[in-house]
Design a protein around this motif. Structure first.
Motif, PDB file in Angstrom:
ATOM      1  N   ARG A 862       0.934  -1.361  -0.024  1.00 48.48           N
ATOM      2  CA  ARG A 862       0.329   0.187   0.181  1.00 48.48           C
ATOM      3  C   ARG A 862       0.699   1.217  -0.369  1.00 48.48           C
ATOM      4  O   ARG A 862       0.720   2.050  -0.817  1.00 48.48           O
ATOM      5  CB  ARG A 862      -1.102   0.203   0.659  1.00 48.48           C
ATOM      6  N   GLN A 863       1.757   0.658   0.722  1.00 45.03           N
ATOM      7  CA  GLN A 863       3.151   2.889   0.873  1.00 45.03           C
ATOM      8  C   GLN A 863       3.794   2.661  -0.578  1.00 45.03           C
ATOM      9  O   GLN A 863       3.328   3.910  -1.294  1.00 45.03           O
ATOM     10  CB  GLN A 863       3.682   1.871   1.741  1.00 45.03           C
ATOM     11  N   VAL A 864       3.359   1.190  -1.607  1.00 46.06           N
ATOM     12  CA  VAL A 864       4.596   1.455  -2.984  1.00 46.06           C
ATOM     13  C   VAL A 864       3.577   2.311  -3.205  1.00 46.06           C
ATOM     14  O   VAL A 864       3.660   3.026  -4.430  1.00 46.06           O
ATOM     15  CB  VAL A 864       4.957   0.078  -3.210  1.00 46.06           C
ATOM     16  N   GLY A 865       2.362   1.935  -3.259  1.00 48.56           N
ATOM     17  CA  GLY A 865       1.074   2.415  -3.823  1.00 48.56           C
ATOM     18  C   GLY A 865       0.917   3.508  -4.223  1.00 48.56           C
ATOM     19  O   GLY A 865       0.591   4.299  -5.266  1.00 48.56           O
ATOM     20  N   ARG A 866       0.689   4.189  -2.453  1.00 46.07           N
ATOM     21  CA  ARG A 866       0.450   5.356  -2.824  1.00 46.07           C
ATOM     22  C   ARG A 866       1.313   6.063  -2.843  1.00 46.07           C
ATOM     23  O   ARG A 866       1.607   7.399  -4.068  1.00 46.07           O
ATOM     24  CB  ARG A 866       0.569   5.512  -1.078  1.00 46.07           C
ATOM     25  N   ALA A 867       2.668   5.852  -3.282  1.00 44.87           N
ATOM     26  CA  ALA A 867       4.435   6.520  -4.130  1.00 44.87           C
ATOM     27  C   ALA A 867       3.777   6.701  -4.917  1.00 44.87           C
ATOM     28  O   ALA A 867       4.226   7.916  -5.974  1.00 44.87           O
ATOM     29  CB  ALA A 867       5.318   5.616  -3.640  1.00 44.87           C
ATOM     30  N   LEU A 868       3.216   5.328  -5.958  1.00 38.39           N
ATOM     31  CA  LEU A 868       3.106   5.275  -7.316  1.00 38.39           C
ATOM     32  C   LEU A 868       2.485   6.294  -7.603  1.00 38.39           C
ATOM     33  O   LEU A 868       2.416   6.898  -8.932  1.00 38.39           O
ATOM     34  CB  LEU A 868       2.553   4.735  -7.989  1.00 38.39           C
ATOM     35  N   ALA A 869       1.182   6.387  -7.032  1.00 34.46           N
ATOM     36  CA  ALA A 869      -0.417   7.369  -7.716  1.00 34.46           C
ATOM     37  C   ALA A 869       0.712   8.668  -7.718  1.00 34.46           C
ATOM     38  O   ALA A 869      -0.342   9.550  -8.532  1.00 34.46           O
ATOM     39  CB  ALA A 869      -1.659   6.942  -6.327  1.00 34.46           C
ATOM     40  N   GLN A 870       0.520   9.015  -6.116  1.00 34.98           N
ATOM     41  CA  GLN A 870       1.548  10.371  -6.117  1.00 34.98           C
ATOM     42  C   GLN A 870       2.359  10.852  -7.529  1.00 34.98           C
ATOM     43  O   GLN A 870       2.127  11.961  -8.080  1.00 34.98           O
ATOM     44  CB  GLN A 870       2.089  10.845  -4.544  1.00 34.98           C
ATOM     45  N   ALA A 871       3.023   9.617  -7.302  1.00 30.28           N
ATOM     46  CA  ALA A 871       3.957  10.001  -8.677  1.00 30.28           C
ATOM     47  C   ALA A 871       2.931  10.317  -9.902  1.00 30.28           C
ATOM     48  O   ALA A 871       3.666  11.113 -10.931  1.00 30.28           O
ATOM     49  CB  ALA A 871       4.987   8.832  -8.837  1.00 30.28           C
ATOM     50  N   ALA A 872       2.315   9.388 -10.387  1.00 26.26           N
ATOM     51  CA  ALA A 872       1.692   9.488 -11.700  1.00 26.26           C
ATOM     52  C   ALA A 872       0.418  11.133 -11.702  1.00 26.26           C
ATOM     53  O   ALA A 872       0.136  10.768 -12.366  1.00 26.26           O
ATOM     54  CB  ALA A 872       0.606   8.323 -11.887  1.00 26.26           C
ATOM     55  N   GLY A 873       0.406  10.988 -10.180  1.00 27.37           N
ATOM     56  CA  GLY A 873      -0.740  12.357 -10.197  1.00 27.37           C
ATOM     57  C   GLY A 873      -1.896  11.599  -9.801  1.00 27.37           C
ATOM     58  O   GLY A 873      -2.854  12.743 -10.364  1.00 27.37           O
ATOM     59  N   VAL A 874      -2.145  10.481  -9.263  1.00 26.58           N
ATOM     60  CA  VAL A 874      -3.819   9.779  -9.067  1.00 26.58           C
ATOM     61  C   VAL A 874      -3.773  10.338  -7.448  1.00 26.58           C
ATOM     62  O   VAL A 874      -2.699   9.990  -6.668  1.00 26.58           O
ATOM     63  CB  VAL A 874      -3.427   8.407  -9.725  1.00 26.58           C
ATOM     64  N   SER A 875      -4.717  10.685  -7.360  1.00 29.63           N
ATOM     65  CA  SER A 875      -4.717  11.403  -5.696  1.00 29.63           C
ATOM     66  C   SER A 875      -4.823   9.890  -4.686  1.00 29.63           C
ATOM     67  O   SER A 875      -4.714   9.972  -3.708  1.00 29.63           O
ATOM     68  CB  SER A 875      -6.217  12.598  -5.737  1.00 29.63           C
ATOM     69  N   GLU A 876      -5.758   9.039  -5.710  1.00 28.97           N
ATOM     70  CA  GLU A 876      -5.554   8.452  -4.718  1.00 28.97           C
ATOM     71  C   GLU A 876      -5.938   6.352  -4.839  1.00 28.97           C
ATOM     72  O   GLU A 876      -6.156   6.151  -6.009  1.00 28.97           O
ATOM     73  CB  GLU A 876      -7.353   8.086  -3.783  1.00 28.97           C
ATOM     74  N   VAL A 877      -5.777   5.954  -4.340  1.00 29.73           N
ATOM     75  CA  VAL A 877      -5.498   4.102  -4.738  1.00 29.73           C
ATOM     76  C   VAL A 877      -6.573   3.323  -4.405  1.00 29.73           C
ATOM     77  O   VAL A 877      -5.902   3.330  -3.505  1.00 29.73           O
ATOM     78  CB  VAL A 877      -3.627   3.615  -4.804  1.00 29.73           C
ATOM     79  N   SER A 878      -7.588   3.047  -4.625  1.00 29.87           N
ATOM     80  CA  SER A 878      -8.691   2.023  -3.754  1.00 29.87           C
ATOM     81  C   SER A 878      -7.344   0.702  -3.355  1.00 29.87           C
ATOM     82  O   SER A 878      -6.866  -0.082  -3.881  1.00 29.87           O
ATOM     83  CB  SER A 878      -9.595   1.560  -5.523  1.00 29.87           C
ATOM     84  N   GLU A 879      -8.233   0.303  -2.488  1.00 27.62           N
ATOM     85  CA  GLU A 879      -8.240  -0.887  -1.486  1.00 27.62           C
ATOM     86  C   GLU A 879      -7.787  -2.005  -2.412  1.00 27.62           C
ATOM     87  O   GLU A 879      -7.122  -2.687  -1.677  1.00 27.62           O
ATOM     88  CB  GLU A 879      -8.646  -0.691   0.080  1.00 27.62           C
TER      89      GLU A 879
END
Length: 892
Positions: A862-879
């Protein structure tokens, strides 16, 4: 020829002959500046024949004609009555003479106009070779410059010790100008009231014996301040052997030799574990040698702000003792005020100083008129003491005094802080951290003190108490509630003992009370009162918890006279009280043998449990503080008997030690733990190591290392995956076998962990000598760890000790998130406790570990996902969104 014709010629010849005998070069010049006549000295100086000189222009002779003409002109223009005109002209002017061969020399030239009746001679030029004088002057200037650059004072005297020369360092150190000291006697200038006459005489005698000598000497500067110097004196003699000059080199050693020797003395004493009172006495005496006009004092300021004398050998004893316990404040002499204000305080006149009025009788009676006190601060900024100078006259400190104090304040801080650390260590070593009571290590000496103080014909009673149902409180409400229960239990016992009685905690829920001057009847009344006081339930949180104790008593000297027997008898009587229904007390008596039989029954049951492998191991994880990974797992022995029920390790382990079964339990525990570890490895579970508890008795077995090696080999386990936990009792065991066994295990690669640190046998002096890999902080330290500064300071010290010894530190009993966070901030390596998991069976631990590992992996994803989402400009990654292995690798 007429006489009138002969006389001028004869006079001229006589004059020429006379001029040739003069050592200075003389040239007569005409009005055009050409040489009209020259003497032989001029011929020699100018290196010309006389015939070449006559009629020659000055420029041709290598002399600066312009300078000479300027000299003539300036003299001609000067008023005849100008003051000192003649003297100025007589001095002449130095200039360079260049010879025909290219060589040069320095000459001093004097020009004089001749009266007009001497025509055709217009002026007289006198030349003197001053080359050697200039060289000598330049050499002396160089020597003076070199001497002035030295930081040692140079002083030159004649044979009567009158000063002929001093360098710049002398003027800087002693405050005199060169003019002020020239011609003065050395002794009247530098010697003062505290200068040692014997040293002065020794210096003189060595000079008389033509021996160079160096000695330490206190002398005085222009302001009358004392200066310690190293004086090196050497005599210079004439050809007849008589002393002509004395050369002295004086080195200011206030900041070097004397203070360094003082520091070395105190640091050596600190390293030798000398008592602080002795160190303070040494410090004061040495300072009084360095500054003979002061009386030195060192005071300790405790945490409550009260002062206690540490050193002051030259102060009146009654005055020092009268200061003990005085609270610091804004008007408490110099020392109490300095400690209160945290700044130096000077009382130039104790008699009139308002801060001294209640305390002045002592120092004034000893002839002390002034006092200057400086606070001693610890590393945390707290004032922990004061360093004071008393003076026999109304005055303030000299620069030398200030330098001494600057050094001594640091030394005093080291000594006092070391003493405070020793007191803290002593508190940890001999007092229970949970209740503050004397612990197992202190209780025997406590009983011995009571026996020694027991009057002849009197009795004393030893009461051994065991809290009833304490295990139920721990298991039901948790360790924090159990700790609260024990503290309340100890407080109730404190309230029931009278002055002179002693109370201690053996460990766990076992306590000892020494009832002084009690016979059987009086001890019975005290036991009944204690039993009644414990009967009131205790409120923990919102629950009421019953409190009671089983108590056994033995009497001195009726039952026994040695301490060990008295304790054992009281312990046996306590078990008798438990069998009687608990919440009561019993005395040791002959029928205690029945109790021994029952204990034999228990030991038999334990022996059968070991033989039939009825003992089990539970496992509790240890978590790395830094990243949450598994640090290891501790294997904990458990015994459930069909008749006795669940028996606490605090009960059956001591019983096993008494019955000689502890070695079997230790070996069985290692075998079971290693087998389980091998099983987990085959199942793919990643557990770095497993810890097994051993008794100090196990380490007395010379074959322990071989047995461990055999078990490891049988289970194909590397030695580093096994950690043996040692109780602190091993520190007290000085047997060479124990240390050798521990070293052999460590050399094999097996880890050694010091368990339950601080509960009774702690000794930091021995700790550094043990070959341990790990230090475990006892769970009792966790109580009030979040709020109590003292407990936090001790835990911090333990962590720092571990770091300094390069061993891992594991904290036990961690039950709350704030505890975990604080331990992480301190740098504690690992933690275990109910916050993470309770001890559990092997199968349950396997499931827990899988769940825990999966949870950690999920968090990481989840931490990696959040980091990638932020890098891609996505505000949130679903659970439920999953990342591909490629994406995870890219994020890594």
């Amino acid at each position: 020829m007429l006489a009138s014709e002969f006389q001028p010629a004869a006079s001229a010849n006589l004059l020429s002959a006379a001029l040739d005998r003069v050592s200075e070069a003389i040239l007569f010049l005409d009005a055009e500046g050409r040489v009209h006549h020259a003497n032989q000295a001029a011929v020699a100086l100018l290196r010309r024949d006389l015939k070449d000189l006559i009629g020659a222009d000055l420029d041709r002779l290598g002399l600066p004609a312009e300078q000479l003409r300027a000299m003539t002109k300036s003299e001609a223009e000067a008023p005849a009555d100008a003051p000192h005109a003649a003297e100025a002209g007589d001095a002449g002017r130095e200039m360079m003479l260049r010879h025909a061969d290219g060589s040069r020399c320095r000459v001093r030239a004097i020009v004089r106009d001749l009266p007009s009746d001497h025509a055709p001679m217009h002026s007289l030029l006198l030349l003197r070779d001053v080359t050697s004088d200039v060289e000598m002057r330049e050499r002396n200037a160089l020597l003076t410059s070199v001497a002035d650059r030295s930081n040692r004072a140079v002083i030159v005297t004649d044979h009567e010790l009158k000063i002929l020369y001093t360098n710049a360092a002398f003027c800087s150190i002693f405050g005199y100008s060169s003019a002020e000291v020239l011609g003065r006697q050395v002794e009247t200038l530098l010697v003062g009231p505290c200068t040692d006459p014997a040293t002065v005489e020794r210096l003189k005698q060595c000079v008389e014996d033509d021996r160079g000598v160096e000695d330490d000497l206190m002398i005085y500067d222009k302001a009358g301040c004392e200066i310690w110097t190293t004086a090196h004196v050497k005599a210079h003699r004439n050809q007849r052997g008589k002393v002509k000059y004395l050369v002295g080199l004086l080195s200011d050693i206030r900041e070097t030799k004397q203070l360094r020797s003082l520091q070395q003395l105190i640091m050596s004493s600190l390293a030798s574990d000398i008592a602080i009172a002795t160190i303070a006495d040494q410090l004061c005496r040495r300072v009084e040698e360095l500054a003979p006009d002061v009386v030195c004092s060192i005071l300790h300021v405790d945490s409550g702000g009260r002062i206690h004398p540490l050193g002051g050998p030259s102060l009146p004893a009654d005055y020092s003792s009268g200061l003990d316990g005085v609270a610091i404040g804004p008007d408490v002499g110099s020392c109490g005020t300095a400690a209160y204000l945290c700044e130096p305080v000077l009382a130039r006149d104790i008699d009139s100083d308002p801060r001294w009025q209640p305390y002045k009788a002592g120092p004034l009676g000893a002839g002390l008129r002034a006092c200057w006190s400086t606070p001693i601060q610890g590393k945390d900024g707290r004032v922990i003491g004061t360093f004071a100078f008393y003076f026999r006259e109304c005055r303030g400190p000299s620069p030398w005094h200030e330098q001494i104090v600057a050094a001594c304040v640091q030394l005093g801080a080291l000594a006092i802080e070391r003493q405070e650390v020793r007191s803290t260590i002593s508190q940890v070593a001999y007092h229970d951290m949970l209740t503050g009571l004397p612990n197992r290590a202190r209780i025997p000496s406590m009983i011995a003190e009571a026996i020694n103080a027991c009057p002849e014909g009197s009795h004393l009673a030893i009461a051994f108490l065991d809290a009833d149902n304490f295990k139920d409180v721990n298991d039901t409400l948790g360790h924090a509630a159990g700790d609260e229960f024990l503290v309340a239990f100890a407080n109730r016992l404190r309230a029931q003992i009278r002055p002179g009685d002693m109370l201690g905690r053996l460990g766990g829920d076992e306590f000892v009370i020494v009832l002084q001057n009690r016979d059987a009847l009086e001890a019975s009344l005290a036991a009944a009162r204690i039993t009644a006081a414990l009967a009131m339930p205790l409120t923990i949180g919102k629950r009421q918890v019953p409190m009671s104790a089983s108590m056994g008593l033995s009497l001195y000297p009726d039952n026994a006279t040695d301490i060990e027997t008295l304790i054992k008898q009281a312990d046996g009587a306590m078990y008798k009280a438990k069998r009687a229904g608990r919440a009561t007390y019993r005395f040791f008596s002959a029928d205690i043998d029945k109790l021994a039989e029952e204990r034999l029954m228990h030991s038999t049951a334990l022996r059968e449990a070991i033989a039939s492998e009825a003992l089990t191991l539970n496992y509790q994880p240890q978590i790395c503080t830094r990243n949450g990974a598994i640090h290891g797992v501790e294997a904990l022995a458990r015994w459930h008997d069909p008749v006795l029920g669940e028996v606490s390790p605090s009960k059956f382990i001591p019983l096993a030690e008494e019955c000689g079964l502890i070695e079997q339990i230790g070996v069985w525990s290692i075998k079971q733990a290693c087998q389980q570890m091998a099983s987990w490895r085959r199942a793919g579970l990643d557990i770095p190591c497993i810890s097994v508890n051993l008794s100090p008795i196990n380490f007395q077995n010379v074959n322990l290392a071989a047995v461990v090696a055999q078990i490891l080999a049988a289970n194909d386990l590397p030695a580093k995956m096994l950690m043996l936990e040692i109780t602190e009792g091993v520190i007290l065991n000085e047997r060479a076998t124990v240390i050798a066994t521990m070293s052999e295990l460590r050399n094999m690669g097996v880890g050694l962990s010091l368990d339950d640190f601080g509960t009774g046998y702690s000794s930091l002096s021995r700790l550094a000598q043990l070959p341990i890999h790990e230090l475990k902080i006892d769970r009792s330290f966790m109580r009030d760890f979040e709020n109590d500064q003292g407990t936090r300071a001790i835990v911090t010290a333990v962590v720092r000790v571990g770091q300094s010894l390069d061993v891992k530190v594991v904290a036990e009993g961690v039950e709350t998130e704030p505890q975990r966070r604080l331990l992480a901030e301190l740098g504690c390596d690992a933690m275990q406790g109910f916050l993470f998991a309770r001890p559990m069976a092997a199968a349950a631990f396997s499931r827990w570990l899988l769940d825990y590992s999966a949870h950690r992996a999920s968090l990481m994803l989840r931490q990696v996902g959040r980091a990638l989402a932020q890098a891609a400009g996505v505000s949130e990654v679903s659970e439920g969104e999953r990342l591909s292995p490629a994406a995870i690798a890219a994020a890594s």
